[in-house]
Design a protein around this motif. Structure first.
Motif, mmCIF file in Angstrom:
data_model
loop_
_atom_site.group_PDB
_atom_site.id
_atom_site.type_symbol
_atom_site.label_atom_id
_atom_site.label_comp_id
_atom_site.label_asym_id
_atom_site.label_seq_id
_atom_site.Cartn_x
_atom_site.Cartn_y
_atom_site.Cartn_z
ATOM 1 N N ALA A 289 41.945 38.300 31.289
ATOM 2 C CA ALA A 289 42.017 37.525 32.609
ATOM 3 C C ALA A 289 42.641 37.276 33.757
ATOM 4 O O ALA A 289 42.842 36.264 34.582
ATOM 5 N N SER A 290 43.854 38.328 33.466
ATOM 6 C CA SER A 290 44.910 38.157 34.606
ATOM 7 C C SER A 290 44.344 39.109 35.815
ATOM 8 O O SER A 290 43.544 39.962 35.642
ATOM 9 N N ASP A 291 44.871 39.026 36.776
ATOM 10 C CA ASP A 291 44.929 39.990 38.083
ATOM 11 C C ASP A 291 45.227 40.577 38.181
ATOM 12 O O ASP A 291 44.243 42.046 38.307
ATOM 13 N N SER A 292 46.610 41.826 37.589
ATOM 14 C CA SER A 292 46.308 42.760 37.016
ATOM 15 C C SER A 292 45.451 43.526 36.274
ATOM 16 O O SER A 292 45.119 44.544 36.898
ATOM 17 N N ALA A 293 45.056 42.370 35.666
ATOM 18 C CA ALA A 293 44.292 43.145 34.179
ATOM 19 C C ALA A 293 42.901 43.496 34.999
ATOM 20 O O ALA A 293 42.216 44.342 35.003
ATOM 21 N N GLN A 294 42.302 41.975 35.852
ATOM 22 C CA GLN A 294 41.267 42.601 36.338
ATOM 23 C C GLN A 294 40.605 43.446 37.550
ATOM 24 O O GLN A 294 39.947 44.086 37.740
ATOM 25 N N ALA A 295 41.920 43.401 38.243
ATOM 26 C CA ALA A 295 41.905 44.545 39.164
ATOM 27 C C ALA A 295 41.738 45.556 38.309
ATOM 28 O O ALA A 295 40.882 46.976 39.140
ATOM 29 N N TYR A 296 42.084 46.485 37.194
ATOM 30 C CA TYR A 296 41.775 48.098 36.361
ATOM 31 C C TYR A 296 40.691 47.560 36.005
ATOM 32 O O TYR A 296 39.939 48.765 36.962
ATOM 33 N N ASP A 299 39.158 48.446 39.855
ATOM 34 C CA ASP A 299 39.019 49.708 40.866
ATOM 35 C C ASP A 299 39.452 50.350 39.945
ATOM 36 O O ASP A 299 39.208 52.243 40.023
ATOM 37 N N GLY A 300 39.561 50.723 38.643
ATOM 38 C CA GLY A 300 39.737 51.794 37.962
ATOM 39 C C GLY A 300 38.240 52.086 36.860
ATOM 40 O O GLY A 300 37.913 53.070 37.050
ATOM 41 N N ASN A 301 37.758 50.863 36.680
ATOM 42 C CA ASN A 301 35.847 51.633 36.345
ATOM 43 C C ASN A 301 34.671 51.070 36.849
ATOM 44 O O ASN A 301 33.710 50.695 37.091
ATOM 45 N N ASN A 302 34.923 50.506 38.049
ATOM 46 C CA ASN A 302 34.214 50.322 38.888
ATOM 47 C C ASN A 302 32.372 48.599 38.761
ATOM 48 O O ASN A 302 31.763 48.953 38.322
ATOM 49 N N GLU A 303 34.014 48.338 38.117
ATOM 50 C CA GLU A 303 33.073 46.762 37.128
ATOM 51 C C GLU A 303 32.946 45.233 38.592
ATOM 52 O O GLU A 303 34.366 46.367 38.635
ATOM 53 N N TRP A 304 32.667 44.803 38.369
ATOM 54 C CA TRP A 304 33.165 43.830 39.430
ATOM 55 C C TRP A 304 34.040 42.043 38.201
ATOM 56 O O TRP A 304 34.138 42.591 36.744
ATOM 57 N N PRO A 305 35.254 41.834 38.342
ATOM 58 C CA PRO A 305 35.845 41.103 37.761
ATOM 59 C C PRO A 305 35.176 39.495 37.706
ATOM 60 O O PRO A 305 34.718 39.690 38.667
ATOM 61 N N THR A 309 39.099 34.850 42.343
ATOM 62 C CA THR A 309 39.372 35.188 43.040
ATOM 63 C C THR A 309 40.298 36.663 43.315
ATOM 64 O O THR A 309 41.084 37.061 43.870
ATOM 65 N N VAL A 310 39.981 37.623 42.607
ATOM 66 C CA VAL A 310 40.794 38.823 42.226
ATOM 67 C C VAL A 310 40.357 39.800 43.634
ATOM 68 O O VAL A 310 38.745 39.533 44.123
ATOM 69 N N LYS A 311 41.335 40.115 44.112
ATOM 70 C CA LYS A 311 40.959 40.834 45.720
ATOM 71 C C LYS A 311 40.105 42.017 44.959
ATOM 72 O O LYS A 311 40.755 42.932 43.732
ATOM 73 N N ILE A 312 39.091 42.666 45.488
ATOM 74 C CA ILE A 312 38.843 43.812 45.076
ATOM 75 C C ILE A 312 38.551 44.773 46.056
ATOM 76 O O ILE A 312 38.622 44.792 47.249
ATOM 77 N N THR A 313 39.392 46.230 45.420
ATOM 78 C CA THR A 313 39.624 47.250 46.960
ATOM 79 C C THR A 313 39.263 48.115 46.398
ATOM 80 O O THR A 313 39.523 49.858 47.329
ATOM 81 N N ASN A 314 37.899 48.598 45.394
ATOM 82 C CA ASN A 314 37.208 49.413 45.108
ATOM 83 C C ASN A 314 36.034 49.593 46.640
ATOM 84 O O ASN A 314 35.126 48.961 46.977
ATOM 85 N N PRO A 315 36.081 50.428 47.636
ATOM 86 C CA PRO A 315 35.132 50.874 48.237
ATOM 87 C C PRO A 315 33.853 51.029 48.017
ATOM 88 O O PRO A 315 32.822 50.781 48.702
ATOM 89 N N ALA A 316 33.715 51.642 46.211
ATOM 90 C CA ALA A 316 31.552 51.790 46.637
ATOM 91 C C ALA A 316 31.473 50.287 45.991
ATOM 92 O O ALA A 316 30.234 50.175 46.256
#
Length: 350
Positions: A289-296, A299-305, A309-316
């Protein structure tokens, strides 16, 4: 003396290796046994980061959801599992009902994971927590189908789509969860009638995975299909020419934006019922549930955290835009799966 006693016991026991392994693990307590239904290469970095932060090494067993549940049942009290990761609400609910998880209380998780994305707290804490979500989207062939004819789940049963609908098996967990959500929205009789309509509109017998539905819709074999968002996002981000060609031929949308909202399935985790490393297991779930894991996850598997409050940088994911999501608790959706399977059998949904 303890080591000598244990060695003598091993001489007389067929479980010598297991006893020694358990003793070594108890002495170290720096190992976390993870049973995971997540089979994504990007998760390797997720786990490595946890070990880097905590010094706790992860030993992983990979299988699908059904295989993991079967293994936990067969192992019983001897199971070495500390944490279980599953990728569907109906499977999480089934494991909860079967008593394969233990409830935990964590101020961190309770603050970050929305209540509708947790298991039912029966007084011992939540038995599982969702950590990422996927949308059950509608895709369509732009030359064969109009967007306005497929912008709700209910419209997929309209006779004007006869011979155009494609899905994977109705009994697949992704569809069981959607159909469980529809049962909560419409009631069982109306949902069964809707399922009859879906069967009547099939372009082919349900088969394949969600990527197969995308490719079949692009080729014109199907006019419309149901897919999980991360499969489509993966193709949107692909550098392969065949993937780019396929997505250019289809339209896609989030259904029910004027109604109950798009159905969201979840991937979640739990502390196994007989976990020997409970504190480390809770620490791992809190890490997810941490910001770093939620970003994985994003950005890594195209899932919504799940942590908003986690910022999404995945263009898809950004390309899907903002959309309305359903609010039905995942545990309630899971509870409907037995009823749904009976309906699928009655209407002949393969």
């Amino acid at each position: 003396m303890r080591a000598l006693s244990l060695s003598l016991r091993c001489v007389l026991s067929l479980t010598c290796a297991g006893l020694l392994a358990s003793a070594a693990q108890a002495a170290d307590n720096k190992v976390l046994n993870l049973y995971s239904a997540r089979h994504y290469q990007t998760d390797e970095a997720l786990y490595a980061n946890f070990t880097k932060q905590t010094g706790i090494r992860i030993q992983r067993v990979d299988a699908d959801d059904a295989g993991i549940l079967a293994r936990l049942k067969s192992e019983g009290t001897s199971s070495p599992a500390d944490v279980v990761l599953l990728v569907d609400a109906s499977r999480l609910w089934r494991a909860e009902v079967d008593g394969l998880f233990q409830g935990i209380r964590s101020p961190v998780l309770e603050a970050k994971v929305p209540a509708q994305l947790r298991g039912k707290d029966s007084g011992q804490g939540s038995p599982w927590f969702g950590f990422s979500t996927r949308a059950r989207m509608v895709i369509y062939n732009k030359q064969m189908v109009s967007k306005s004819d497929v912008d709700t789940y209910e419209k997929l049963a309209n006779p004007k789509l006869q011979g155009k609908l494609c899905t994977r098996s109705g009994s697949h967990p992704y569809n069981l969860s959607l159909f469980g959500a529809m049962t909560e929205r419409l009631g069982a009789p109306a949902t069964e009638n809707w399922l009859k309509g879906l069967v009547a509109n099939m372009a082919r017998t349900p088969k394949g995975g969600d990527t197969d539905q995308i490719k079949a819709t692009a080729s014109g074999e199907c006019g419309v299909a149901l897919v999980n968002s991360y499969y489509l996002a993966r193709m949107l981000r692909s550098n392969k020419s065949e993937d780019r060609d396929a997505v250019e031929k289809i339209g896609y949308l989030m259904p029910d934006q004027s109604g109950a909202g798009t159905h969201m399935n979840i991937a979640g985790g739990a502390v196994a019922r007989y976990a020997q490393n409970r504190d480390a297991a809770v620490k791992f779930l809190e890490y997810l549930a941490s910001d770093s894991a939620q970003a994985y996850f994003a950005d890594g598997n195209n899932e919504w955290p799940v942590v908003k409050t986690v910022k999404i940088t995945n263009p898809a994911l950004d390309s899907f835009g903002a959309f309305k999501t359903e609010t039905t608790p995942a545990s309630v959706i899971g509870m409907n799966q037995v009823k749904v399977q009976q309906m699928l059998d009655r209407v002949g949904y393969k």
